[in-house]
Design a protein around this motif. Sequence first.
Motif, PDB file in Angstrom:
ATOM      1  N   ALA A 279       1.244  88.193   0.308  1.00 47.26           N
ATOM      2  CA  ALA A 279       0.979  89.632   0.450  1.00 47.26           C
ATOM      3  C   ALA A 279       1.230  90.358  -0.866  1.00 47.26           C
ATOM      4  O   ALA A 279       0.436  91.222  -1.264  1.00 47.26           O
ATOM      5  CB  ALA A 279       1.853  90.212   1.563  1.00 47.26           C
TER       6      ALA A 279
ATOM      7  N   HIS B 298      -1.890  91.816  -2.764  1.00 45.76           N
ATOM      8  CA  HIS B 298      -1.826  93.235  -2.381  1.00 45.76           C
ATOM      9  C   HIS B 298      -2.563  93.484  -1.066  1.00 45.76           C
ATOM     10  O   HIS B 298      -3.371  94.408  -0.941  1.00 45.76           O
ATOM     11  CB  HIS B 298      -2.394  94.139  -3.485  1.00 45.76           C
TER      12      HIS B 298
ATOM     13  N   ALA C 228      -1.893  93.486   3.310  1.00 40.37           N
ATOM     14  CA  ALA C 228      -0.877  93.537   4.367  1.00 40.37           C
ATOM     15  C   ALA C 228      -0.719  92.167   5.032  1.00 40.37           C
ATOM     16  O   ALA C 228      -1.722  91.465   5.247  1.00 40.37           O
ATOM     17  CB  ALA C 228      -1.273  94.576   5.410  1.00 40.37           C
ATOM     18  N   PRO C 229       0.502  91.790   5.361  1.00 44.17           N
ATOM     19  CA  PRO C 229       0.740  90.494   5.998  1.00 44.17           C
ATOM     20  C   PRO C 229      -0.090  90.266   7.259  1.00 44.17           C
ATOM     21  O   PRO C 229      -0.611  89.169   7.475  1.00 44.17           O
ATOM     22  CB  PRO C 229       2.236  90.514   6.321  1.00 44.17           C
TER      23      PRO C 229
ATOM     24  N   LEU D 177      -3.530  89.245   6.282  1.00 40.04           N
ATOM     25  CA  LEU D 177      -3.521  87.885   5.731  1.00 40.04           C
ATOM     26  C   LEU D 177      -3.431  86.831   6.826  1.00 40.04           C
ATOM     27  O   LEU D 177      -4.036  85.765   6.706  1.00 40.04           O
ATOM     28  CB  LEU D 177      -2.347  87.707   4.771  1.00 40.04           C
TER      29      LEU D 177
ATOM     30  N   GLU E  93       7.940  88.059   7.405  1.00 40.25           N
ATOM     31  CA  GLU E  93       6.971  87.483   6.466  1.00 40.25           C
ATOM     32  C   GLU E  93       7.637  86.714   5.314  1.00 40.25           C
ATOM     33  O   GLU E  93       7.000  85.917   4.654  1.00 40.25           O
ATOM     34  CB  GLU E  93       5.995  88.527   5.936  1.00 40.25           C
TER      35      GLU E  93
END
Length: 77
Positions: A24, A28, A30-31, A34, A64
């Motif tokens: 992340a 750049h 968001a988890p 992803l 995360e």
Amino acid sequence: MSMILQELQHYLRGRRATTLAELAAHFHIAPDALRGMLDRLICKGRIRKRESKKCGGCHSCAPETLELYEWIDPYLS
């Protein structure tokens, strides 16, 4: 999205294993976004989600930072 999947594969191939937090920060993204892309790579057999790293049990670690993904080397299987 295919460009990002290729970049994810390249990154994981070079690192062998990394956390969702590291991905992340590097991309750049968001988890949660992803995770969907990583799920596609898991379905394709390119990566696997490893058992979460264990911390000291303080319960203050972000999830995360404990979520680990690993590149699957087809020549070692």
